[in-house]
Design a protein around this motif. Structure first.
Motif, PDB file in Angstrom:
ATOM      1  N   CYS A  13      10.934  31.250 -34.158  1.00  0.00           N
ATOM      2  CA  CYS A  13      11.825  32.219 -33.505  1.00  0.00           C
ATOM      3  C   CYS A  13      11.381  33.615 -33.929  1.00  0.00           C
ATOM      4  O   CYS A  13      11.323  33.904 -35.131  1.00  0.00           O
ATOM      5  CB  CYS A  13      13.270  31.955 -33.928  1.00  0.00           C
ATOM      6  SG  CYS A  13      14.307  33.393 -33.603  1.00  0.00           S
ATOM      7  N   HIS A  66      14.165  35.253 -36.302  1.00  0.00           N
ATOM      8  CA  HIS A  66      14.434  34.732 -37.641  1.00  0.00           C
ATOM      9  C   HIS A  66      13.198  34.672 -38.529  1.00  0.00           C
ATOM     10  O   HIS A  66      13.310  34.676 -39.747  1.00  0.00           O
ATOM     11  CB  HIS A  66      15.103  33.356 -37.528  1.00  0.00           C
ATOM     12  CG  HIS A  66      16.478  33.438 -36.946  1.00  0.00           C
ATOM     13  ND1 HIS A  66      16.734  33.268 -35.604  1.00  0.00           N
ATOM     14  CD2 HIS A  66      17.669  33.735 -37.524  1.00  0.00           C
ATOM     15  CE1 HIS A  66      18.036  33.428 -35.378  1.00  0.00           C
ATOM     16  NE2 HIS A  66      18.617  33.714 -36.531  1.00  0.00           N
ATOM     17  N   GLU A  67      12.001  34.604 -37.923  1.00  0.00           N
ATOM     18  CA  GLU A  67      10.801  34.524 -38.768  1.00  0.00           C
ATOM     19  C   GLU A  67      10.573  35.838 -39.528  1.00  0.00           C
ATOM     20  O   GLU A  67       9.827  35.873 -40.489  1.00  0.00           O
ATOM     21  CB  GLU A  67       9.554  34.172 -37.948  1.00  0.00           C
ATOM     22  CG  GLU A  67       9.092  35.257 -37.013  1.00  0.00           C
ATOM     23  CD  GLU A  67       7.802  34.904 -36.259  1.00  0.00           C
ATOM     24  OE1 GLU A  67       7.147  33.899 -36.583  1.00  0.00           O
ATOM     25  OE2 GLU A  67       7.478  35.659 -35.317  1.00  0.00           O
ATOM     26  N   ALA A 119      22.375  32.185 -43.761  1.00  0.00           N
ATOM     27  CA  ALA A 119      21.122  32.253 -42.983  1.00  0.00           C
ATOM     28  C   ALA A 119      21.129  31.198 -41.893  1.00  0.00           C
ATOM     29  O   ALA A 119      21.713  30.118 -42.056  1.00  0.00           O
ATOM     30  CB  ALA A 119      19.925  32.037 -43.902  1.00  0.00           C
ATOM     31  N   HIS A 120      20.447  31.507 -40.800  1.00  0.00           N
ATOM     32  CA  HIS A 120      20.271  30.510 -39.741  1.00  0.00           C
ATOM     33  C   HIS A 120      19.081  29.625 -40.105  1.00  0.00           C
ATOM     34  O   HIS A 120      18.097  30.116 -40.650  1.00  0.00           O
ATOM     35  CB  HIS A 120      20.024  31.227 -38.400  1.00  0.00           C
ATOM     36  CG  HIS A 120      20.155  30.305 -37.234  1.00  0.00           C
ATOM     37  ND1 HIS A 120      19.128  29.498 -36.809  1.00  0.00           N
ATOM     38  CD2 HIS A 120      21.212  30.043 -36.412  1.00  0.00           C
ATOM     39  CE1 HIS A 120      19.555  28.785 -35.773  1.00  0.00           C
ATOM     40  NE2 HIS A 120      20.812  29.097 -35.515  1.00  0.00           N
ATOM     41  N   GLU A 132      16.695  28.612 -38.485  1.00  0.00           N
ATOM     42  CA  GLU A 132      15.408  29.018 -37.894  1.00  0.00           C
ATOM     43  C   GLU A 132      14.670  29.981 -38.824  1.00  0.00           C
ATOM     44  O   GLU A 132      13.533  30.369 -38.548  1.00  0.00           O
ATOM     45  CB  GLU A 132      15.636  29.687 -36.534  1.00  0.00           C
ATOM     46  CG  GLU A 132      16.089  28.723 -35.459  1.00  0.00           C
ATOM     47  CD  GLU A 132      16.539  29.431 -34.180  1.00  0.00           C
ATOM     48  OE1 GLU A 132      16.377  30.655 -34.066  1.00  0.00           O
ATOM     49  OE2 GLU A 132      17.063  28.731 -33.294  1.00  0.00           O
ATOM     50  N   CYS A 133      15.313  30.405 -39.929  1.00  0.00           N
ATOM     51  CA  CYS A 133      14.634  31.268 -40.904  1.00  0.00           C
ATOM     52  C   CYS A 133      13.643  30.420 -41.709  1.00  0.00           C
ATOM     53  O   CYS A 133      13.824  29.204 -41.866  1.00  0.00           O
ATOM     54  CB  CYS A 133      15.644  31.850 -41.892  1.00  0.00           C
ATOM     55  SG  CYS A 133      16.779  33.056 -41.182  1.00  0.00           S
ATOM     56  N   THR A 138      24.870  29.148 -35.671  1.00  0.00           N
ATOM     57  CA  THR A 138      25.656  30.379 -35.547  1.00  0.00           C
ATOM     58  C   THR A 138      27.157  30.074 -35.698  1.00  0.00           C
ATOM     59  O   THR A 138      27.879  30.808 -36.379  1.00  0.00           O
ATOM     60  CB  THR A 138      25.366  31.081 -34.210  1.00  0.00           C
ATOM     61  OG1 THR A 138      25.555  30.158 -33.133  1.00  0.00           O
ATOM     62  CG2 THR A 138      23.943  31.612 -34.168  1.00  0.00           C
ATOM     63  N   THR A 144      20.592  36.840 -39.313  1.00  0.00           N
ATOM     64  CA  THR A 144      20.477  36.329 -37.956  1.00  0.00           C
ATOM     65  C   THR A 144      20.508  37.506 -36.979  1.00  0.00           C
ATOM     66  O   THR A 144      20.263  38.644 -37.369  1.00  0.00           O
ATOM     67  CB  THR A 144      21.586  35.261 -37.693  1.00  0.00           C
ATOM     68  OG1 THR A 144      21.306  34.602 -36.476  1.00  0.00           O
ATOM     69  CG2 THR A 144      22.983  35.849 -37.661  1.00  0.00           C
ATOM     70  N   GLU A 145      20.817  37.219 -35.717  1.00  0.00           N
ATOM     71  CA  GLU A 145      20.802  38.245 -34.676  1.00  0.00           C
ATOM     72  C   GLU A 145      21.991  39.214 -34.861  1.00  0.00           C
ATOM     73  O   GLU A 145      23.071  38.815 -35.317  1.00  0.00           O
ATOM     74  CB  GLU A 145      20.901  37.553 -33.309  1.00  0.00           C
ATOM     75  CG  GLU A 145      20.166  38.278 -32.208  1.00  0.00           C
ATOM     76  CD  GLU A 145      20.961  39.368 -31.525  1.00  0.00           C
ATOM     77  OE1 GLU A 145      20.361  40.229 -30.869  1.00  0.00           O
ATOM     78  OE2 GLU A 145      22.218  39.345 -31.644  1.00  0.00           O
ATOM     79  N   CYS A 155      19.887  43.279 -39.746  1.00  0.00           N
ATOM     80  CA  CYS A 155      19.840  42.161 -38.815  1.00  0.00           C
ATOM     81  C   CYS A 155      18.654  42.401 -37.903  1.00  0.00           C
ATOM     82  O   CYS A 155      18.058  43.478 -37.936  1.00  0.00           O
ATOM     83  CB  CYS A 155      21.138  42.079 -38.017  1.00  0.00           C
ATOM     84  SG  CYS A 155      21.496  43.595 -37.105  1.00  0.00           S
ATOM     85  N   CYS A 207      17.608  40.093 -30.866  1.00  0.00           N
ATOM     86  CA  CYS A 207      16.852  39.201 -29.980  1.00  0.00           C
ATOM     87  C   CYS A 207      16.717  39.929 -28.630  1.00  0.00           C
ATOM     88  O   CYS A 207      17.703  40.116 -27.921  1.00  0.00           O
ATOM     89  CB  CYS A 207      17.565  37.868 -29.785  1.00  0.00           C
ATOM     90  SG  CYS A 207      16.717  36.861 -28.545  1.00  0.00           S
TER      91      CYS A 207
END
Ligand code: 13P
Ligand code: SF4
Length: 324
Positions: free
Chosen positions: A196, A199-200, A221-222, A224-225, A239, A258-259, A279, A282
């Protein structure tokens, strides 16, 4: 019929902590038109947790993470669904509502994970690992889902992997989600190299700096991190899981890795919690606006269509997920 002054005032009351008074008048015309169009067209708006507060809190009927949106899409009793989110979410809503009109306000609202893999990549993975089931993240195209055994989201990935009762699975396409799940299960996970783009970008150094600058801050944290970020956080989850964590634990100060809109949307519900806000935006989620939601309902655009053969196979993978 128009939205009464008291309705507009109570809507603003809801979002006043995250939308400055000077910005609010720019939204009211579109909000009024959208509420009226929803009635005229028997339409509902499904909005992801990353939508901006004027969408999330003022025009959406159903909100949530990808899993909640998929589950609730199944029960929608309306002629038209507008998906305020990204394209794979609109396709998923369509897969679960083949007889309904599903609209996405901007066709360019994509996802770096969905773009990281094609249907032929999945077929190649199957050839390379014969007999190993393919678990596919919802953040993919319908064509990729159609090649998969079962879908998952960040909210149920561990349960889905373990539900299969096998020693090894292929998990596509998010490498970090796959690694974060692998850390919690004995099932061997073969990953893909998708990431992502939002998140990366978070790093463990970000978390150390935050903890130094804001002693006692709770870090969510999400998944996708990257795994090092998840390891340094206090909690990782979808989320909606992050939002539920804040509601349950009421931390004095919290940061959501996250976003950006996520903190705004959760902050509306928790005036007593201090949200620290580094943050990442996206760019795909941010393509959806009140103006293009209004245009979607006025002009019936953009209608989501899926090839019937792909739709049949892809909806099987999504429905199998929802049955777990
Ligand atoms: P959730 O399913 O946790 O809402 O995540 C979807 C997504 O796109 C996160 O980047
Ligand atoms: Fe895709 Fe990442 Fe945007 Fe979610 S935040 S839609 S995973 S690019």
């Amino acid at each position: 019929m128009s939205v009464s002054l008291s309705t507009a005032a109570s809507l603003y009351d809801r979002v006043r902590r995250v939308i400055p008074p000077i910005e609010w008048p720019a939204f009211t015309g579109d909000i009024e038109a959208i509420l009226e169009l929803k009635r005229e067209r028997n339409a509902v708006i499904l909005a992801h947790n990353y939508q901006t507060p004027e969408i999330f809190h003022c025009v959406a009927d159903i909100v949530g993470d990808s899993l909640a949106l998929a589950r609730k899409a199944m029960a929608v009793d309306a002629d038209v669904i507008v998906l305020a989110g990204v394209h794979f979410m609109a396709e998923t809503a369509k897969l679960l509502n083949l007889g309904k009109t599903v609209l996405i306000p901007d066709l360019g609202a994509g996802c770096s994970l969905a773009d990281s893999i094609t249907a032929s990549d999945v077929r190649l993975m199957r050839q390379r690992y014969p007999g190993v089931p393919v678990v596919t993240y919802l953040n993919t195209s319908a064509a990729v889902k159609a090649e998969s055994d079962i879908c998952c989201t960040s909210g149920n990935a561990l349960a889905i992997v373990e539900s299969l009762g096998v020693a090894r699975v292929i998990m596509l396409p998010d490498e970090y989600l796959a690694k974060n799940i692998a850390a919690q299960t004995k099932v061997e996970i073969i990953a893909w190299k998708g990431h992502c783009e939002v998140h990366e970008r978070f790093s463990p150094a970000d978390i150390s700096e935050l903890r130094q600058a804001h002693p006692g801050v709770t870090v969510l944290a999400h998944p996708e991190c990257p795994p090092e970020v998840v390891a340094a956080a206090d909690f990782a989850g979808s989320t909606t899981a992050m939002s539920d964590y804040v509601a349950r634990h009421k931390p004095a100060r919290v940061v959501l890795m996250t976003e950006c809109s996520m903190s705004d949307n959760v902050a509306v519900e928790h005036p007593d919690v201090d949200f620290v806000r580094p943050c990442n935006l996206c760019p795909h989620m941010k393509r959806i606006t009140l103006a293009n939601i209004r245009a979607a309902l006025e002009q019936n655009r953009h209608v989501v269509t899926i090839d019937p053969d792909v739709a049949e196979r892809a909806s099987r993978a999504v429905e199998r997920m929802l049955a777990v």
